[in-house]
Design a protein around this motif. Structure first.
Motif, PDB file in Angstrom:
ATOM      1  N   ARG A  72      15.508  15.368  -4.281  1.00  0.00           N
ATOM      2  CA  ARG A  72      14.940  16.047  -3.441  1.00  0.00           C
ATOM      3  C   ARG A  72      13.448  16.550  -3.694  1.00  0.00           C
ATOM      4  NH1 ARG A  72      17.567  17.277   1.242  1.00  0.00           N
ATOM      5  NH2 ARG A  72      15.250  17.421   1.916  1.00  0.00           N
ATOM      6  N   PHE A  73      13.573  16.636  -5.262  1.00  0.00           N
ATOM      7  CA  PHE A  73      12.135  17.295  -5.502  1.00  0.00           C
ATOM      8  C   PHE A  73      11.291  16.226  -5.888  1.00  0.00           C
ATOM      9  CE2 PHE A  73      14.033  21.491  -5.506  1.00  0.00           C
ATOM     10  CZ  PHE A  73      13.155  22.448  -5.358  1.00  0.00           C
ATOM     11  N   ILE A  74      11.452  14.881  -6.251  1.00  0.00           N
ATOM     12  CA  ILE A  74      10.639  13.691  -6.221  1.00  0.00           C
ATOM     13  C   ILE A  74      10.295  13.243  -4.726  1.00  0.00           C
ATOM     14  CG2 ILE A  74      11.697  13.202  -8.531  1.00  0.00           C
ATOM     15  CD1 ILE A  74      12.921  10.903  -7.002  1.00  0.00           C
ATOM     16  N   ASP A  75      10.748  14.026  -3.763  1.00  0.00           N
ATOM     17  CA  ASP A  75      10.495  13.539  -2.599  1.00  0.00           C
ATOM     18  C   ASP A  75       9.279  14.167  -2.172  1.00  0.00           C
ATOM     19  OD1 ASP A  75       9.993  13.003   0.130  1.00  0.00           O
ATOM     20  OD2 ASP A  75      11.944  13.419   0.749  1.00  0.00           O
ATOM     21  N   LYS A  76       8.224  13.534  -2.016  1.00  0.00           N
ATOM     22  CA  LYS A  76       6.852  14.014  -1.805  1.00  0.00           C
ATOM     23  C   LYS A  76       6.889  14.874  -0.367  1.00  0.00           C
ATOM     24  CE  LYS A  76       1.863  13.327  -1.342  1.00  0.00           C
ATOM     25  NZ  LYS A  76       0.854  12.438  -1.262  1.00  0.00           N
ATOM     26  N   ASN A  77       7.368  14.448   0.841  1.00  0.00           N
ATOM     27  CA  ASN A  77       7.578  15.168   2.021  1.00  0.00           C
ATOM     28  C   ASN A  77       8.042  16.553   1.920  1.00  0.00           C
ATOM     29  OD1 ASN A  77       5.816  12.993   2.968  1.00  0.00           O
ATOM     30  ND2 ASN A  77       7.832  11.872   3.537  1.00  0.00           N
ATOM     31  N   PHE A  78       9.330  16.244   1.010  1.00  0.00           N
ATOM     32  CA  PHE A  78      10.171  17.434   1.057  1.00  0.00           C
ATOM     33  C   PHE A  78       9.354  18.601   0.428  1.00  0.00           C
ATOM     34  CE2 PHE A  78      13.155  20.134  -1.329  1.00  0.00           C
ATOM     35  CZ  PHE A  78      14.022  20.821  -0.230  1.00  0.00           C
ATOM     36  N   VAL A  79       8.807  18.201  -0.807  1.00  0.00           N
ATOM     37  CA  VAL A  79       8.103  19.178  -1.843  1.00  0.00           C
ATOM     38  C   VAL A  79       6.831  19.786  -0.875  1.00  0.00           C
ATOM     39  CG1 VAL A  79       6.701  19.666  -3.648  1.00  0.00           C
ATOM     40  CG2 VAL A  79       8.839  18.034  -3.771  1.00  0.00           C
ATOM     41  N   GLU A  80       6.283  19.060  -0.103  1.00  0.00           N
ATOM     42  CA  GLU A  80       5.125  19.697   0.903  1.00  0.00           C
ATOM     43  C   GLU A  80       5.630  20.747   1.825  1.00  0.00           C
ATOM     44  OE1 GLU A  80       3.000  16.271   2.413  1.00  0.00           O
ATOM     45  OE2 GLU A  80       1.897  15.933   0.705  1.00  0.00           O
ATOM     46  N   ARG A  81       6.883  20.342   2.301  1.00  0.00           N
ATOM     47  CA  ARG A  81       7.381  21.275   3.279  1.00  0.00           C
ATOM     48  C   ARG A  81       7.742  22.580   2.630  1.00  0.00           C
ATOM     49  NH1 ARG A  81      12.202  18.814   6.429  1.00  0.00           N
ATOM     50  NH2 ARG A  81      11.879  20.912   7.637  1.00  0.00           N
ATOM     51  N   VAL A  82       8.460  22.530   1.701  1.00  0.00           N
ATOM     52  CA  VAL A  82       8.697  23.656   0.764  1.00  0.00           C
ATOM     53  C   VAL A  82       7.541  24.448   0.457  1.00  0.00           C
ATOM     54  CG1 VAL A  82       9.704  24.553  -1.188  1.00  0.00           C
ATOM     55  CG2 VAL A  82      10.628  22.710  -0.061  1.00  0.00           C
ATOM     56  N   ILE A  83       6.417  23.833   0.121  1.00  0.00           N
ATOM     57  CA  ILE A  83       4.944  24.541  -0.039  1.00  0.00           C
ATOM     58  C   ILE A  83       4.525  25.195   1.059  1.00  0.00           C
ATOM     59  CG2 ILE A  83       2.720  24.435  -0.976  1.00  0.00           C
ATOM     60  CD1 ILE A  83       3.819  22.488  -2.867  1.00  0.00           C
TER      61      ILE A  83
END
Length: 618
Positions: free
Chosen positions: A575-586
């Motif tokens: 999940r944390f190498i998924d750029k889209n997921f990290v952007e949503r979290v931020i």
């Protein structure tokens, strides 16, 4: 400060030092001589026209009387003995007056509760006949048809009914001699249509049946001594304000006798079955208020004598059919119930799913059952199997063609969302507490935390951040420890050996312990030097003496690779190498700061979550 304010302030102070006043100690032995004068002097504080003064006075009396044993000691000491009569007259005049304010009613009813518990026989002797007589007088001077149909009610009558409801909460055996009075009041008042009146009558019904059928303690004195002993052997004032060992208390309980059970059975037969007959025969013809009154009375009767009903799995209630006919039993009340096959949820689902024309009132009745009240909400109870049947039937119901019906469905939906959200919040907070080294963590638990990082609810996101941070700490590879002698450690750092070793003690700063201080610290320049540097986590090492062997953590930590990564860590890694997921979290983190309406502050938990993820990354 004006005089009334001085009185309330003084009474508040006296309440807080009540134990010190009543105790007889070497530090202050004169306090007990002021107890009786204080009790006498505060009686004028029971003033119907000043609720604050009455409240602090009753609070003081309650505190004092909880600490002392009320026994007539006039034969033991030469003091006045007219306190009891004065208090009795003051209390009777107070509670027998008409209380128009709801605050005054609460205060007075609380006082009656204490009197009924402390001395039910004397309290009923002075208050029950007077209360019943007042109710009778009001009813005799009013037309019965007006009271039965008056939705506004009578304030004076409501107060006496409140007082009556508290009095019938006395001990069961003490109520038996007032049985004719009690039955007469219920016969005349149980059909009142005013909501305040019939709710008060319902409380009285519940209190009466509990008093007659329940087992409960009847002695509330926190004393282990026998207060009936001669004063030569025991003087009650010696026990004032003393602490009590609860293991030594000999609690006495009220156990219903045959007469009390007969009274309860007669009461149920007299009042419950006519209400059931009314609902069966005229349930759709009577007004909503009359129907609600009848259901309220039935509920209070059922709750009051619930302890007498056999368990659902007992042989006495097998194969029963719907009926309003009482079973013949002298000491046991049998209520008609439906057989276990007729489950209410199945009946509701069947009605909701039918395509035929149905009675709109039946649909609304089922929805009201589902909506429940603050204490019970059927759609979120019992099991997932029940929810699987009930929730879809509510969603696709084809009979919601009226605004009132749709409003009920909306209320049920909103309540389901509120309760399920509350369950989610409680559950994830519990999961955060379970994230410990010795508690196995399932993959589904971790996946839930990860999904909640991008949940719409801010509280769930915050709990998810805490959970992910804790999980990352738990999943970090263990640190490597080595054990070396002081000579080896100092040799690697080119430091001289200390002049004193082992059992020699020389506290303070010395040349041989400067290397553990910040002043003598020289940062390593290479990775090898960094890994060989000894950082002690025991600050006391070397201050007095040096141990023979020193155990410390190596400045080298293993990292997961694709060959040894655990399954749980894989979930985080993917999940944390998924750029889209990290952007949503931020983005959610930024939105959370904006919702607070304050400056963007450094969030330690969020920082640690990303930091630990970086450390454990491949």
């Amino acid at each position: 400060m004006i005089e009334p304010h001085r009185f309330t302030s003084i009474m508040t102070c006296l309440t807080h030092i009540a134990r010190q006043i009543v105790q007889q100690t070497s530090a202050y032995s004169q306090g007990q001589i002021y107890v009786l004068p204080l009790l006498m002097s505060v009686l004028p504080g029971i003033d119907l026209n000043d609720l604050e003064k009455t409240s602090v006075t009753l609070e003081f009396l309650d505190t004092i009387l909880m600490l002392i044993t009320c026994v007539d000691c006039s034969s033991a000491v030469n003091i006045r003995n007219d306190l009891t009569e004065k208090i009795r007259e003051k209390v009777i005049d107070f509670v027998s007056g008409v209380c128009l304010s709801s605050r005054a009613r609460d205060i007075a009813s609380g006082l009656v509760q204490a009197l009924v518990k402390g001395n039910p026989v004397e309290t009923l002797k002075y208050l029950m006949p007077r209360t019943c007589e007042s109710i009778e007088n009001i009813l005799n001077h009013s037309e019965s048809t007006i009271l039965l149909t008056d939705y506004k009610g009578d304030i004076e009558l409501t107060w006496y009914l409140i007082l009556f409801a508290e009095l019938v909460h006395a001990r069961g055996d003490a109520l038996m001699i007032y049985k004719p009075m009690i039955m007469s009041v219920f016969r005349q008042c149980i059909h009142f249509i005013n909501k305040n009146s019939y709710e008060t009558i319902a409380h009285a019904v519940e209190h009466l049946l509990e008093s007659l059928t329940h087992v409960y303690p009847i002695d509330y004195r926190l004393t282990v001594e026998n207060i009936d002993e001669p004063f030569v052997d025991f003087l009650p004032i010696r026990a004032w304000g003393q602490y009590v060992d609860f293991d030594k208390l000999q609690v006495q309980f009220h156990i219903p006798n045959d007469d009390e059970i007969d009274f309860a059975c007669e009461f149920v037969n007299t009042f419950m079955y006519p209400e059931l007959t009314l609902l069966n025969e005229k349930g759709l013809k009577i007004s909503n208020d009359e129907r609600l009154r009848s259901l309220t009375i039935i509920q209070s009767i059922a709750v009051g004598c619930f302890r007498m009903i056999p368990r659902i799995e007992s042989e006495q209630i097998q194969n029963l059919i719907p009926s309003v006919v009482p079973y013949e039993s002298k000491y046991q009340i049998q209520f008609p119930i439906y057989s276990q096959e007729l489950i209410i949820v199945d009946r509701i689902v069947e009605l909701f799913n039918t395509q035929d024309e149905v009675d709109h009132d039946q649909i609304k009745g089922c929805l009201y059952i589902l909506l429940g009240d603050d204490s019970f909400f059927l759609p979120t109870k019992y099991s997932w199997t029940m929810k699987e049947k009930l929730w879809p039937s509510i969603a696709r119901m084809a009979h919601a063609n009226k605004i009132s019906t749709q409003n009920l469905i909306d209320d049920i939906h909103e309540k389901i969302c509120e309760e399920t959200w509350g369950q989610q919040k409680i559950t994830i907070s519990f999961l955060c507490l379970l994230l410990q080294k010795f508690v196995p963590i399932s993959s589904s638990c971790l996946e839930t935390f990860v999904e909640f990082l991008v949940h719409d609810n801010i509280e769930l996101r915050r709990y998810a951040t805490i959970g992910i941070t804790a999980f990352c700490r738990l999943q970090k590879p263990s640190r490597l420890y080595v054990e070396k002698s002081l000579e080896e450690i100092l040799h690697n750092m080119d430091k001289p050996l200390p002049a004193m070793m082992n059992d020699e003690y020389c506290p303070g700063d010395r040349d041989d312990n400067l290397w553990v201080t910040i002043d003598d610290y020289k940062p390593p320049k290479t990775q090898i030097e960094w890994e060989q540097t000894c950082f002690l986590d025991k600050s006391f090492h070397g201050y007095y003496t040096w141990p023979k062997m020193i155990k410390y953590a190596v400045n080298k930590q293993e990292r997961y690779t694709l060959n040894n990564i655990p399954d749980n860590v894989t979930i985080l890694y993917d999940r944390f190498i998924d750029k889209n997921f990290v952007e949503r979290v931020i983005q959610f983190m930024i939105l959370d700061e904006d919702e607070d309406g304050s400056e963007i502050n450094f969030d330690k938990t969020q920082f640690v979550m990303f930091k630990v993820n970086e450390i454990t990354a491949i």
